[in-house]
Design an enzyme around this catalytic site. Structure first.
Site, PDB file in Angstrom:
ATOM      1  N   CYS A  71       0.842  -1.195   0.000  1.00  0.00           N
ATOM      2  CA  CYS A  71       0.000   0.000   0.000  1.00  0.00           C
ATOM      3  C   CYS A  71       0.876   1.244   0.000  1.00  0.00           C
ATOM      4  O   CYS A  71       1.784   1.374   0.821  1.00  0.00           O
ATOM      5  CB  CYS A  71      -0.878  -0.041   1.250  1.00  0.00           C
ATOM      6  SG  CYS A  71      -1.503   1.548   1.789  1.00  0.00           S
ATOM      7  N   GLU A  72       0.622   2.147  -0.931  1.00  0.00           N
ATOM      8  CA  GLU A  72       1.472   3.336  -1.045  1.00  0.00           C
ATOM      9  C   GLU A  72       1.251   4.330   0.085  1.00  0.00           C
ATOM     10  O   GLU A  72       2.065   5.226   0.278  1.00  0.00           O
ATOM     11  CB  GLU A  72       1.258   4.022  -2.392  1.00  0.00           C
ATOM     12  CG  GLU A  72      -0.086   4.676  -2.571  1.00  0.00           C
ATOM     13  CD  GLU A  72      -0.211   5.356  -3.927  1.00  0.00           C
ATOM     14  OE1 GLU A  72      -0.919   6.370  -3.992  1.00  0.00           O
ATOM     15  OE2 GLU A  72       0.400   4.892  -4.904  1.00  0.00           O
ATOM     16  N   HIS A  73       0.179   4.186   0.841  1.00  0.00           N
ATOM     17  CA  HIS A  73      -0.097   5.137   1.929  1.00  0.00           C
ATOM     18  C   HIS A  73       0.648   4.803   3.215  1.00  0.00           C
ATOM     19  O   HIS A  73       1.042   5.697   3.961  1.00  0.00           O
ATOM     20  CB  HIS A  73      -1.601   5.186   2.215  1.00  0.00           C
ATOM     21  CG  HIS A  73      -2.404   5.722   1.076  1.00  0.00           C
ATOM     22  ND1 HIS A  73      -3.685   5.320   0.804  1.00  0.00           N
ATOM     23  CD2 HIS A  73      -2.091   6.634   0.129  1.00  0.00           C
ATOM     24  CE1 HIS A  73      -4.139   5.961  -0.246  1.00  0.00           C
ATOM     25  NE2 HIS A  73      -3.191   6.761  -0.685  1.00  0.00           N
ATOM     26  N   HIS A  74       0.825   3.503   3.495  1.00  0.00           N
ATOM     27  CA  HIS A  74       1.450   3.114   4.760  1.00  0.00           C
ATOM     28  C   HIS A  74       2.619   2.152   4.585  1.00  0.00           C
ATOM     29  O   HIS A  74       3.232   1.745   5.566  1.00  0.00           O
ATOM     30  CB  HIS A  74       0.406   2.449   5.681  1.00  0.00           C
ATOM     31  CG  HIS A  74      -0.786   3.309   5.951  1.00  0.00           C
ATOM     32  ND1 HIS A  74      -1.979   3.179   5.269  1.00  0.00           N
ATOM     33  CD2 HIS A  74      -0.968   4.340   6.811  1.00  0.00           C
ATOM     34  CE1 HIS A  74      -2.847   4.078   5.705  1.00  0.00           C
ATOM     35  NE2 HIS A  74      -2.259   4.788   6.643  1.00  0.00           N
ATOM     36  N   GLN A 112      -5.068  -0.627  -4.789  1.00  0.00           N
ATOM     37  CA  GLN A 112      -5.687  -1.777  -5.451  1.00  0.00           C
ATOM     38  C   GLN A 112      -6.483  -1.343  -6.679  1.00  0.00           C
ATOM     39  O   GLN A 112      -6.511  -2.040  -7.688  1.00  0.00           O
ATOM     40  CB  GLN A 112      -6.593  -2.523  -4.462  1.00  0.00           C
ATOM     41  CG  GLN A 112      -7.176  -3.808  -5.042  1.00  0.00           C
ATOM     42  CD  GLN A 112      -7.925  -4.626  -4.011  1.00  0.00           C
ATOM     43  OE1 GLN A 112      -7.502  -4.737  -2.866  1.00  0.00           O
ATOM     44  NE2 GLN A 112      -9.045  -5.209  -4.425  1.00  0.00           N
ATOM     45  N   HIS A 140      -6.045  -6.046   3.222  1.00  0.00           N
ATOM     46  CA  HIS A 140      -5.140  -4.912   3.431  1.00  0.00           C
ATOM     47  C   HIS A 140      -4.714  -4.849   4.893  1.00  0.00           C
ATOM     48  O   HIS A 140      -5.559  -4.667   5.777  1.00  0.00           O
ATOM     49  CB  HIS A 140      -5.830  -3.600   3.039  1.00  0.00           C
ATOM     50  CG  HIS A 140      -6.071  -3.475   1.569  1.00  0.00           C
ATOM     51  ND1 HIS A 140      -5.425  -2.537   0.789  1.00  0.00           N
ATOM     52  CD2 HIS A 140      -6.868  -4.179   0.723  1.00  0.00           C
ATOM     53  CE1 HIS A 140      -5.827  -2.664  -0.469  1.00  0.00           C
ATOM     54  NE2 HIS A 140      -6.705  -3.650  -0.531  1.00  0.00           N
ATOM     55  N   CYS A 142      -3.172  -2.555   6.305  1.00  0.00           N
ATOM     56  CA  CYS A 142      -3.371  -1.211   6.866  1.00  0.00           C
ATOM     57  C   CYS A 142      -4.770  -1.091   7.474  1.00  0.00           C
ATOM     58  O   CYS A 142      -5.020  -0.184   8.274  1.00  0.00           O
ATOM     59  CB  CYS A 142      -3.153  -0.134   5.811  1.00  0.00           C
ATOM     60  SG  CYS A 142      -4.167  -0.327   4.347  1.00  0.00           S
TER      61      CYS A 142
END
Length: 200
Positions: A71-74, A112, A140, A142
């Protein structure tokens, strides 16, 4: 990269010099380079000319393709199954190449939703099929390990083009053949907003 990882360990309150962590920066660097190796991949080289002219116009499905991404956010993993179908116009892709296409795009920092579209768009670009459908089911971390901490939830995203978007019978045949883990009313429209958001 290894020096940055040592600094990160120290910021987390660890001692980067203790026995169990001495080789951690080297291992993390190796792991991160593998998990993001899709950036350096050349899709044409991956396909390696495995595009074949055939007189076949029925649905081709490759389902239950395992994928693992970050995941690019976390920078936490998300993973699950990818199901791909297309209806050839005059070309097919070698079956072993389809999971490789999934790997190319999943081994990047991802959403995703974007991952689903990139796979579908690549198949459309390379063989111009009458239709292409991609459905991804992902867990996920996250969402499971932090944030809302819902361990049993999973995200479903889809990309439907050509015959799969325009013909309800074709779309439902595909969904029936892949036998999703859950009921699929959301496939009347493309699924959105299921993956994590960068809320903190």
């Amino acid at each position: 990269m290894q020096e940055l990882i040592r600094k990160l360990l120290a910021e987390l309150g660890e001692d980067p010099q203790r026995e169990g962590l001495l080789d951690t920066p080297k291992r993390v660097e190796k792991a991160m380079k593998f998990l993001t190796s899709g950036y350096a991949a050349d899709i044409d080289r991956v396909l390696n000319n495995a595009l074949f002219t055939v007189d076949y116009s029925e649905m081709v499905i490759v389902k239950d393709i395992d994928f693992y991404s970050l995941c690019e956010h976390h920078l936490l993993p998300f993973f699950g199954k990818c199901h791909i179908a297309y209806i050839p116009s005059n070309k097919v892709i070698g079956l072993s190449k389809i999971p490789r296409v999934v790997d190319v795009f999943s081994r990047r920092l991802q959403l995703q939703e974007r991952l689903t579209n990139q796979i579908a768009d690549t198949i459309r670009e390379k063989i111009s099929p009458l239709g292409v459908a991609v459905v991804m089911e992902g867990t996920h971390l996250c969402m499971s390990m932090r944030g809302v901490e819902k361990q049993n939830s999973f995200a479903v995203t889809s990309a439907m083009h050509g015959a799969f978007r325009n013909n309800a019978r074709t779309r439902m045949e595909f969904l029936e053949l892949i036998k999703l883990r859950s009921a699929a009313p959301m496939f009347r429209e493309p699924a959105r907003d299921f993956a994590c958001v960068a809320d903190d």
